[in-house]
Design a protein around this motif. Sequence first.
Motif, PDB file in Angstrom:
ATOM      1  N   GLU A 119       0.842  -1.199   0.000  1.00 46.97           N
ATOM      2  CA  GLU A 119       0.000   0.000   0.000  1.00 46.97           C
ATOM      3  C   GLU A 119       0.875   1.245   0.000  1.00 46.97           C
ATOM      4  O   GLU A 119       1.960   1.250   0.579  1.00 46.97           O
ATOM      5  CB  GLU A 119      -0.898   0.033   1.234  1.00 46.97           C
ATOM      6  CG  GLU A 119      -2.060  -0.926   1.185  1.00 46.97           C
ATOM      7  CD  GLU A 119      -2.962  -0.758   2.379  1.00 46.97           C
ATOM      8  OE1 GLU A 119      -3.621   0.318   2.481  1.00 46.97           O
ATOM      9  OE2 GLU A 119      -3.004  -1.667   3.229  1.00 46.97           O
ATOM     10  N   ASP A 120       0.370   2.315  -0.609  1.00 48.87           N
ATOM     11  CA  ASP A 120       1.154   3.550  -0.627  1.00 48.87           C
ATOM     12  C   ASP A 120       1.043   4.285   0.711  1.00 48.87           C
ATOM     13  O   ASP A 120       0.055   4.165   1.428  1.00 48.87           O
ATOM     14  CB  ASP A 120       0.739   4.459  -1.792  1.00 48.87           C
ATOM     15  CG  ASP A 120      -0.686   4.962  -1.659  1.00 48.87           C
ATOM     16  OD1 ASP A 120      -0.875   5.981  -0.973  1.00 48.87           O
ATOM     17  OD2 ASP A 120      -1.606   4.334  -2.241  1.00 48.87           O
ATOM     18  N   VAL A 121       2.097   5.023   1.034  1.00 48.53           N
ATOM     19  CA  VAL A 121       2.200   5.735   2.304  1.00 48.53           C
ATOM     20  C   VAL A 121       1.052   6.718   2.488  1.00 48.53           C
ATOM     21  O   VAL A 121       0.512   6.846   3.593  1.00 48.53           O
ATOM     22  CB  VAL A 121       3.564   6.450   2.400  1.00 48.53           C
ATOM     23  CG1 VAL A 121       3.595   7.423   3.577  1.00 48.53           C
ATOM     24  CG2 VAL A 121       4.689   5.436   2.527  1.00 48.53           C
ATOM     25  N   ALA A 122       0.637   7.411   1.433  1.00 45.23           N
ATOM     26  CA  ALA A 122      -0.439   8.401   1.556  1.00 45.23           C
ATOM     27  C   ALA A 122      -1.731   7.747   2.058  1.00 45.23           C
ATOM     28  O   ALA A 122      -2.408   8.290   2.949  1.00 45.23           O
ATOM     29  CB  ALA A 122      -0.669   9.107   0.223  1.00 45.23           C
ATOM     30  N   SER A 123      -2.081   6.597   1.513  1.00 45.82           N
ATOM     31  CA  SER A 123      -3.297   5.886   1.950  1.00 45.82           C
ATOM     32  C   SER A 123      -3.190   5.448   3.402  1.00 45.82           C
ATOM     33  O   SER A 123      -4.137   5.567   4.177  1.00 45.82           O
ATOM     34  CB  SER A 123      -3.539   4.661   1.067  1.00 45.82           C
ATOM     35  OG  SER A 123      -3.752   5.036  -0.257  1.00 45.82           O
ATOM     36  N   ASP A 128       8.263   7.333  11.254  1.00 45.60           N
ATOM     37  CA  ASP A 128       8.711   6.811   9.957  1.00 45.60           C
ATOM     38  C   ASP A 128       8.247   7.733   8.833  1.00 45.60           C
ATOM     39  O   ASP A 128       9.002   8.007   7.893  1.00 45.60           O
ATOM     40  CB  ASP A 128       8.181   5.395   9.717  1.00 45.60           C
ATOM     41  CG  ASP A 128       8.753   4.367  10.672  1.00 45.60           C
ATOM     42  OD1 ASP A 128       9.914   4.525  11.107  1.00 45.60           O
ATOM     43  OD2 ASP A 128       8.028   3.402  10.984  1.00 45.60           O
ATOM     44  N   LEU A 129       7.014   8.196   8.919  1.00 44.48           N
ATOM     45  CA  LEU A 129       6.479   9.116   7.920  1.00 44.48           C
ATOM     46  C   LEU A 129       7.349  10.373   7.838  1.00 44.48           C
ATOM     47  O   LEU A 129       7.717  10.824   6.751  1.00 44.48           O
ATOM     48  CB  LEU A 129       5.028   9.481   8.243  1.00 44.48           C
ATOM     49  CG  LEU A 129       4.352  10.505   7.338  1.00 44.48           C
ATOM     50  CD1 LEU A 129       4.258  10.004   5.903  1.00 44.48           C
ATOM     51  CD2 LEU A 129       2.966  10.845   7.869  1.00 44.48           C
ATOM     52  N   LEU A 130       7.688  10.903   8.987  1.00 40.68           N
ATOM     53  CA  LEU A 130       8.485  12.127   9.036  1.00 40.68           C
ATOM     54  C   LEU A 130       9.913  11.907   8.530  1.00 40.68           C
ATOM     55  O   LEU A 130      10.385  12.634   7.654  1.00 40.68           O
ATOM     56  CB  LEU A 130       8.517  12.661  10.472  1.00 40.68           C
ATOM     57  CG  LEU A 130       9.395  13.875  10.719  1.00 40.68           C
ATOM     58  CD1 LEU A 130       8.815  15.100  10.029  1.00 40.68           C
ATOM     59  CD2 LEU A 130       9.538  14.116  12.208  1.00 40.68           C
ATOM     60  N   THR A 131      10.598  10.915   9.091  1.00 41.53           N
ATOM     61  CA  THR A 131      12.027  10.759   8.809  1.00 41.53           C
ATOM     62  C   THR A 131      12.345   9.990   7.540  1.00 41.53           C
ATOM     63  O   THR A 131      13.376  10.244   6.912  1.00 41.53           O
ATOM     64  CB  THR A 131      12.749  10.080   9.991  1.00 41.53           C
ATOM     65  OG1 THR A 131      12.202   8.782  10.185  1.00 41.53           O
ATOM     66  CG2 THR A 131      12.616  10.910  11.258  1.00 41.53           C
ATOM     67  N   ARG A 132      11.493   9.051   7.162  1.00 39.69           N
ATOM     68  CA  ARG A 132      11.813   8.189   6.020  1.00 39.69           C
ATOM     69  C   ARG A 132      11.069   8.550   4.745  1.00 39.69           C
ATOM     70  O   ARG A 132      11.384   8.028   3.685  1.00 39.69           O
ATOM     71  CB  ARG A 132      11.529   6.736   6.376  1.00 39.69           C
ATOM     72  CG  ARG A 132      12.401   6.227   7.503  1.00 39.69           C
ATOM     73  CD  ARG A 132      12.081   4.809   7.838  1.00 39.69           C
ATOM     74  NE  ARG A 132      12.932   4.356   8.936  1.00 39.69           N
ATOM     75  CZ  ARG A 132      12.777   3.208   9.544  1.00 39.69           C
ATOM     76  NH1 ARG A 132      11.800   2.386   9.172  1.00 39.69           N
ATOM     77  NH2 ARG A 132      13.573   2.864  10.527  1.00 39.69           N
ATOM     78  N   VAL A 133      10.056   9.413   4.870  1.00 43.29           N
ATOM     79  CA  VAL A 133       9.292   9.800   3.679  1.00 43.29           C
ATOM     80  C   VAL A 133       9.442  11.305   3.442  1.00 43.29           C
ATOM     81  O   VAL A 133      10.071  11.731   2.480  1.00 43.29           O
ATOM     82  CB  VAL A 133       7.804   9.401   3.795  1.00 43.29           C
ATOM     83  CG1 VAL A 133       7.032   9.811   2.552  1.00 43.29           C
ATOM     84  CG2 VAL A 133       7.664   7.899   4.034  1.00 43.29           C
ATOM     85  N   HIS A 159      10.458  11.790  -0.479  1.00 42.62           N
ATOM     86  CA  HIS A 159       9.711  10.762  -1.220  1.00 42.62           C
ATOM     87  C   HIS A 159       8.264  11.202  -1.417  1.00 42.62           C
ATOM     88  O   HIS A 159       7.691  11.880  -0.563  1.00 42.62           O
ATOM     89  CB  HIS A 159       9.733   9.423  -0.481  1.00 42.62           C
ATOM     90  CG  HIS A 159      11.089   8.811  -0.360  1.00 42.62           C
ATOM     91  ND1 HIS A 159      11.833   8.393  -1.437  1.00 42.62           N
ATOM     92  CD2 HIS A 159      11.836   8.548   0.737  1.00 42.62           C
ATOM     93  CE1 HIS A 159      12.968   7.890  -1.015  1.00 42.62           C
ATOM     94  NE2 HIS A 159      13.006   7.982   0.312  1.00 42.62           N
ATOM     95  N   ASP A 160       7.678  10.786  -2.505  1.00 39.97           N
ATOM     96  CA  ASP A 160       6.271  11.069  -2.780  1.00 39.97           C
ATOM     97  C   ASP A 160       5.421  10.033  -2.040  1.00 39.97           C
ATOM     98  O   ASP A 160       5.468   8.849  -2.383  1.00 39.97           O
ATOM     99  CB  ASP A 160       6.011  10.998  -4.288  1.00 39.97           C
ATOM    100  CG  ASP A 160       4.565  11.257  -4.661  1.00 39.97           C
ATOM    101  OD1 ASP A 160       3.715  11.437  -3.752  1.00 39.97           O
ATOM    102  OD2 ASP A 160       4.273  11.267  -5.877  1.00 39.97           O
ATOM    103  N   PRO A 161       4.650  10.444  -1.023  1.00 39.83           N
ATOM    104  CA  PRO A 161       3.844   9.486  -0.256  1.00 39.83           C
ATOM    105  C   PRO A 161       2.868   8.688  -1.112  1.00 39.83           C
ATOM    106  O   PRO A 161       2.585   7.533  -0.798  1.00 39.83           O
ATOM    107  CB  PRO A 161       3.095  10.359   0.750  1.00 39.83           C
ATOM    108  CG  PRO A 161       3.888  11.610   0.845  1.00 39.83           C
ATOM    109  CD  PRO A 161       4.514  11.813  -0.501  1.00 39.83           C
ATOM    110  N   ALA A 162       2.384   9.279  -2.191  1.00 43.06           N
ATOM    111  CA  ALA A 162       1.423   8.576  -3.046  1.00 43.06           C
ATOM    112  C   ALA A 162       2.099   7.511  -3.914  1.00 43.06           C
ATOM    113  O   ALA A 162       1.430   6.625  -4.432  1.00 43.06           O
ATOM    114  CB  ALA A 162       0.676   9.573  -3.932  1.00 43.06           C
ATOM    115  N   GLN A 163       3.421   7.597  -4.034  1.00 43.20           N
ATOM    116  CA  GLN A 163       4.155   6.652  -4.890  1.00 43.20           C
ATOM    117  C   GLN A 163       5.074   5.713  -4.102  1.00 43.20           C
ATOM    118  O   GLN A 163       5.706   4.847  -4.689  1.00 43.20           O
ATOM    119  CB  GLN A 163       5.007   7.431  -5.908  1.00 43.20           C
ATOM    120  CG  GLN A 163       4.201   8.307  -6.837  1.00 43.20           C
ATOM    121  CD  GLN A 163       3.224   7.501  -7.682  1.00 43.20           C
ATOM    122  OE1 GLN A 163       3.568   6.460  -8.220  1.00 43.20           O
ATOM    123  NE2 GLN A 163       1.987   7.966  -7.771  1.00 43.20           N
ATOM    124  N   THR A 164       5.139   5.887  -2.798  1.00 39.34           N
ATOM    125  CA  THR A 164       6.062   5.101  -1.975  1.00 39.34           C
ATOM    126  C   THR A 164       5.315   3.982  -1.263  1.00 39.34           C
ATOM    127  O   THR A 164       4.401   4.243  -0.476  1.00 39.34           O
ATOM    128  CB  THR A 164       6.741   6.006  -0.919  1.00 39.34           C
ATOM    129  OG1 THR A 164       7.377   7.088  -1.596  1.00 39.34           O
ATOM    130  CG2 THR A 164       7.755   5.229  -0.107  1.00 39.34           C
TER     131      THR A 164
END
Length: 155
Positions: free
Chosen positions: A19-23, A52-57, A62-67
């Motif tokens: 699943e993508d990060v944005a979802s 993780d969202l803050l530091t790794r994305v 990184h694009d949350p919708a594509q990661t």
Amino acid sequence: MTGIASFMSEGVVSAEPEEDVASVARRMSEKDVGAVFLLAGAKVVGVFTERDLLTRVVAKGHDPAQTPVGEVATCDVVGVAEDASLRECAEKLERHGFRHLPVLGAGGAIGVLSARDFFQAAAAQMQGMLERRVYDSELSEGFDPYDHLGGSYGR
């Protein structure tokens, strides 16, 4: 000692690694949770947190919708059994620097113990111990703090 399951947040908010990060971030916001478990069947294969969202994305651009969330989640999952003690949880939280511990039962993850849950449980136990110590001290001095009605209890 009481198992940690009585202090954990029940229910598991989960995601699949692809699943993508944005979802997943939207789901975290909707459910008001700071961590999501990545599951392969019933097995926890990763934990994705606000950190993780803050530091790794975000910080890495990184694009949350594509990661895929599985690429940026913590994959060396450390959990605790539902009958774990507060001491065991404290050691794991401290040793690994985690803020969320999966609570594992026979069928997989059954809940999460957050650092906030842990500190509330520890504070409640300490408060109970302190109140008992004060009560025992007052009884040893001949005063019953709960005898506010003035009864003699057969004395």
